[in-house]
Enzyme design. Structure first.
Site, PDB file in Angstrom:
ATOM      1  N   TYR A 151      -0.925   9.762   5.784  1.00 31.52           N
ATOM      2  CA  TYR A 151       0.290   8.983   6.011  1.00 31.52           C
ATOM      3  C   TYR A 151       1.251   9.818   6.852  1.00 31.52           C
ATOM      4  O   TYR A 151       1.539  10.960   6.518  1.00 31.52           O
ATOM      5  CB  TYR A 151       0.933   8.636   4.672  1.00 31.52           C
ATOM      6  CG  TYR A 151       2.236   7.896   4.772  1.00 31.52           C
ATOM      7  CD1 TYR A 151       2.284   6.577   5.216  1.00 31.52           C
ATOM      8  CD2 TYR A 151       3.431   8.505   4.400  1.00 31.52           C
ATOM      9  CE1 TYR A 151       3.481   5.885   5.295  1.00 31.52           C
ATOM     10  CE2 TYR A 151       4.637   7.833   4.478  1.00 31.52           C
ATOM     11  CZ  TYR A 151       4.653   6.517   4.922  1.00 31.52           C
ATOM     12  OH  TYR A 151       5.849   5.845   4.998  1.00 31.52           O
ATOM     13  N   ASP A 246       0.740  17.381  11.118  1.00 25.64           N
ATOM     14  CA  ASP A 246       1.845  16.808  10.358  1.00 25.64           C
ATOM     15  C   ASP A 246       2.034  17.672   9.109  1.00 25.64           C
ATOM     16  O   ASP A 246       1.337  17.517   8.114  1.00 25.64           O
ATOM     17  CB  ASP A 246       1.530  15.359   9.976  1.00 25.64           C
ATOM     18  CG  ASP A 246       2.654  14.707   9.183  1.00 25.64           C
ATOM     19  OD1 ASP A 246       3.596  15.426   8.774  1.00 25.64           O
ATOM     20  OD2 ASP A 246       2.589  13.486   8.955  1.00 25.64           O
ATOM     21  N   LYS A 274      11.121  17.869   4.603  1.00 22.74           N
ATOM     22  CA  LYS A 274      11.174  18.308   3.203  1.00 22.74           C
ATOM     23  C   LYS A 274      11.926  19.616   3.013  1.00 22.74           C
ATOM     24  O   LYS A 274      13.138  19.628   2.942  1.00 22.74           O
ATOM     25  CB  LYS A 274       9.745  18.427   2.633  1.00 22.74           C
ATOM     26  CG  LYS A 274       8.853  17.208   2.871  1.00 22.74           C
ATOM     27  CD  LYS A 274       9.258  15.990   2.098  1.00 22.74           C
ATOM     28  CE  LYS A 274       8.260  14.857   2.269  1.00 22.74           C
ATOM     29  NZ  LYS A 274       8.677  13.625   1.612  1.00 22.74           N
TER      30      LYS A 274
END
Length: 435
Positions: A151, A246, A274
């Site tokens: 994702y 990613d 994050k």
């Protein structure tokens, strides 16, 4: 129901969820929060401290979500709070450049050697979207390669066999995405080197970029086979395609230099998020200067963000990045996570429950299956999701907060000490016995 379980109440969360559904689609601002993957009433939280989080009914839990990864130091880390308080005295933002942006960019480039230049954005989705645009502008090609179960945010062209919330909802493809967008996307099985070689042999000169989670964290936690990442690097180099890692989830979570430092693979571009915001909304993408210089104002690839490089976000993020550079930080975090996964496995084995775990750095995954080597998307999808639902609620009743989905990784923080790990393993013994 035991006396301990009887004390567990969700009245306030249920009331808030009822109110939320009247004004927010599905009652939530991100799908996985809705508990659709596990059933029951989603929890509303109002306080976090260290490794613990408290809901609106006063229930306290050992937290293994950590705001989905960024709270690597735990909730309300004193250093991060102090950095935010200092910036608040000077203002929230200026719509102009600040020294803080430069400092955090310098830190990122120092810690991740593959990143020569970096652009700050406001989310992981924005980072991946922008990285792909830059790769297309740099190569003058349109096709993108992604992998099953990975994702990369809700980017139109990447919502094909996506992980995370898309899997939880049982809708790997999103409505509202024109077919012409996904027609530009190739999708291969994660960890399948043969399929990778075959695709690049046939279509390598059409592929602008390949984007991959170097450690998949959105179909639960699935580490890469070493030869998979090495082959991906090789075929991208040979074809002139841009390799994008990613690392929104794994960057500074699995190791100080990200997953790329663990596996010794150098991508052309990296996306981050994050941890670099210390818990505040932020993202970044960066890599080779030659590629990054294609971005406006230097180049023709347009990318912009009014709140990019937020003074609060970079202040919190820099405090977090300073803390994780302390000697022994990742060794301790990894050891604590291994202690947890060993305990969970022992509890399952004692109860005779088919169960296995994966772990990389401070990230871990749990699977209800007889299989002991989970490295493919189809293996994840064949796990016992119904048993996970029961396990999730049993752990919640015993003060352990796990991701409400069988397709999400868990996160251990530096605030998780022996007491929290021992309490979690004790809760797991109760849960597996009940299963």
């Amino acid at each position: 129901m035991t006396q301990e379980q009887a004390a567990y109440r969700t009245n306030q969360s249920a009331n808030l969820f009822e109110r939320a559904q009247k004004v927010i689609p599905g009652g939530v601002n991100s799908p996985v929060r809705a508990f659709r993957g596990v059933g029951g009433t989603p929890l509303f939280f109002n306080h976090g401290e260290g490794a613990w989080i408290t809901d609106e009914d006063g229930n306290r839990y050992i937290d293994y979500i950590g705001a989905w990864g960024p709270l690597i130091l735990g909730h309300r880390d004193p250093g991060v709070i102090a950095a935010l308080e200092a910036q608040l005295k000077n203002g929230l933002g200026y719509g102009a450049s600040t020294e803080g942006e430069v400092v955090i960019a310098e830190t990122i480039c120092k810690l991740v050697p593959s990143i020569e230049k970096v652009r700050l954005v406001t989310s992981g989705t924005e980072a991946t979207m922008s990285a792909i645009r830059v790769a297309r502008g740099y190569t003058k090609r349109d096709k993108v390669l992604k992998f099953e179960g990975c994702y990369h945010g809700h980017v139109d062209g990447l919502l094909v066999k996506a992980g995370s919330g898309a899997l939880t909802l049982g809708e790997p493809d999103s409505s509202g995405v024109p077919k012409s967008y996904t027609d530009q996307t190739f999708v291969l099985p994660y960890n399948d080197t043969d399929a990778l070689k075959a695709l690049f042999q046939k279509h390598g000169d059409e592929i602008a970029c390949a984007i991959v989670e170097p450690v998949a964290g959105n179909m639960n936690l699935v580490p890469p086979r070493p030869e998979f990442l090495a082959t991906l690097r090789e075929v991208c180099t040979q074809s002139g395609s841009v390799l994008i890692f990613d690392e929104v989830m794994t960057g500074f979570r699995t190791a100080l230099g990200g997953a790329q430092s663990i596996y010794g693979i150098t991508p052309d571009l990296t996306t981050l998020g994050k941890v670099i915001g210390g818990g505040l909304p932020i993202g970044a993408f960066g890599g080779k200067a030659e590629i990054m210089d294609c971005i406006a104002p230097l180049g023709s690839v347009y990318q912009a963000g009014t709140l990019a490089g937020s003074p609060l976000g970079v202040a919190a993020g820099q405090a977090m990045l300073d803390a994780i550079q302390k000697p022994g930080f990742y060794e301790s975090l990894t050891e604590r996570t291994e202690q947890l996964t060993r305990g969970l496995q022992a509890a399952a084995d004692k109860a005779g429950i088919p169960f296995t775990t994966n772990q990389v750095g401070g990230m871990f995954g749990c699977f209800f299956t007889e299989q002991k080597d989970i490295h493919r998307f189809d293996q994840v999808m064949s796990c016992d999701a119904e048993r996970f639902k029961q396990y999730f609620h049993l752990m919640l009743q015993n003060q352990v907060n796990l991701a409400p989905s069988a397709f999400e990784a868990g996160f251990v923080s530096a605030a998780h000490g022996d007491n929290e790990i021992e309490l979690t393993i004790a809760a797991a013994h109760k849960a597996f016995a009940a299963l």
